[in-house]
Write a protein that holds these residues in place. Structure first.
Motif, PDB file in Angstrom:
ATOM      1  N   PRO A  86       1.262   1.253   3.770  1.00  0.00           N
ATOM      2  CA  PRO A  86       1.892  -0.050   3.634  1.00  0.00           C
ATOM      3  C   PRO A  86       1.089  -1.060   2.822  1.00  0.00           C
ATOM      4  N   GLN A  87      -0.081  -0.713   2.295  1.00  0.00           N
ATOM      5  CA  GLN A  87      -0.798  -1.640   1.420  1.00  0.00           C
ATOM      6  C   GLN A  87      -0.009  -1.764   0.127  1.00  0.00           C
ATOM      7  N   ARG A  88       0.002  -2.940  -0.424  1.00  0.00           N
ATOM      8  CA  ARG A  88       0.716  -3.198  -1.670  1.00  0.00           C
ATOM      9  C   ARG A  88      -0.294  -3.504  -2.765  1.00  0.00           C
ATOM     10  N   ALA A  89      -0.096  -2.867  -3.906  1.00  0.00           N
ATOM     11  CA  ALA A  89      -0.979  -3.101  -5.045  1.00  0.00           C
ATOM     12  C   ALA A  89      -0.312  -4.084  -6.004  1.00  0.00           C
ATOM     13  N   ASP A 108      -7.070  -5.631   1.427  1.00  0.00           N
ATOM     14  CA  ASP A 108      -6.283  -4.435   1.148  1.00  0.00           C
ATOM     15  C   ASP A 108      -7.124  -3.369   0.455  1.00  0.00           C
ATOM     16  N   ARG A 109      -8.015  -3.801  -0.394  1.00  0.00           N
ATOM     17  CA  ARG A 109      -8.907  -2.864  -1.098  1.00  0.00           C
ATOM     18  C   ARG A 109      -9.851  -2.171  -0.117  1.00  0.00           C
ATOM     19  N   ARG A 110     -10.334  -2.936   0.872  1.00  0.00           N
ATOM     20  CA  ARG A 110     -11.269  -2.378   1.863  1.00  0.00           C
ATOM     21  C   ARG A 110     -10.649  -1.281   2.704  1.00  0.00           C
ATOM     22  N   ILE A 137      -9.792   7.946  -9.713  1.00  0.00           N
ATOM     23  CA  ILE A 137      -9.056   6.753  -9.285  1.00  0.00           C
ATOM     24  C   ILE A 137     -10.059   5.619  -9.153  1.00  0.00           C
ATOM     25  N   LEU A 138      -9.794   4.514  -9.851  1.00  0.00           N
ATOM     26  CA  LEU A 138     -10.699   3.366  -9.843  1.00  0.00           C
ATOM     27  C   LEU A 138     -10.072   2.205  -9.083  1.00  0.00           C
ATOM     28  N   LEU A 139     -10.923   1.436  -8.408  1.00  0.00           N
ATOM     29  CA  LEU A 139     -10.494   0.253  -7.673  1.00  0.00           C
ATOM     30  C   LEU A 139     -11.286  -0.961  -8.187  1.00  0.00           C
ATOM     31  N   PRO A 140     -10.932  -1.468  -9.357  1.00  0.00           N
ATOM     32  CA  PRO A 140     -11.686  -2.629  -9.877  1.00  0.00           C
ATOM     33  C   PRO A 140     -11.465  -3.858  -8.997  1.00  0.00           C
TER      34      PRO A 140
END
Length: 141
Positions: A86-89, A108-110, A137-140
């Protein structure tokens, strides 16, 4: 497209899923933490979960395992959105063979980075299963 192979346990899980939810599972696999993931056709996930999550709760009680239900996707960006729900990007972009996910806030990133990055590893596992050409997969921030 990759060829998926099933063992007898996976086929049994898929049959139980169909009998309890009324929705066909296109795929079923186990994650490292014991979670069973069922993949359904686009638009049928709500039917599989059931009203107020009743079907999902019945599945969890009968299998005594954690259950995740997600939808199929034609492209890697849509699959990432389905897995992290359910996290939204804010945005999910693909540059050659690398996916970048930008979240609206650090909370949400955490979620993906907590508990020794278990959820991020699970996301990478699912991506390799359906889109083996995706390298990272990157999470800037």
């Amino acid at each position: 497209m990759t060829i998926l192979r099933y063992d007898s346990a996976s086929l049994g899980f898929m049959k139980l899923f169909k009998s309890m939810t009324g929705v066909d599972a296109k795929d079923c696999f186990l994650l490292d933490d014991g979670t069973i993931v069922f993949v359904t056709e686009k638009g049928t996930t709500g039917l599989a979960v059931g009203r107020e999550g009743r079907n999902l709760q019945r599945l969890r009680l009968s299998m005594k395992k954690e259950i995740k239900i997600m939808e199929t996707a034609e492209n890697p960006e849509a699959l990432v959105a389905s897995v992290i729900w359910p996290q939204r990007a804010v945005s999910i972009t693909r540059e050659s063979n690398i996916i970048s996910i930008v979240f609206p806030n650090s909370r949400d990133r955490r979620v993906l980075l907590s508990n020794n990055k278990i959820k991020l590893k699970q996301l990478k596992f699912v991506m390799k299963r359906y889109f083996p050409e995706i390298e990272d997969i990157l999470l800037p921030q």
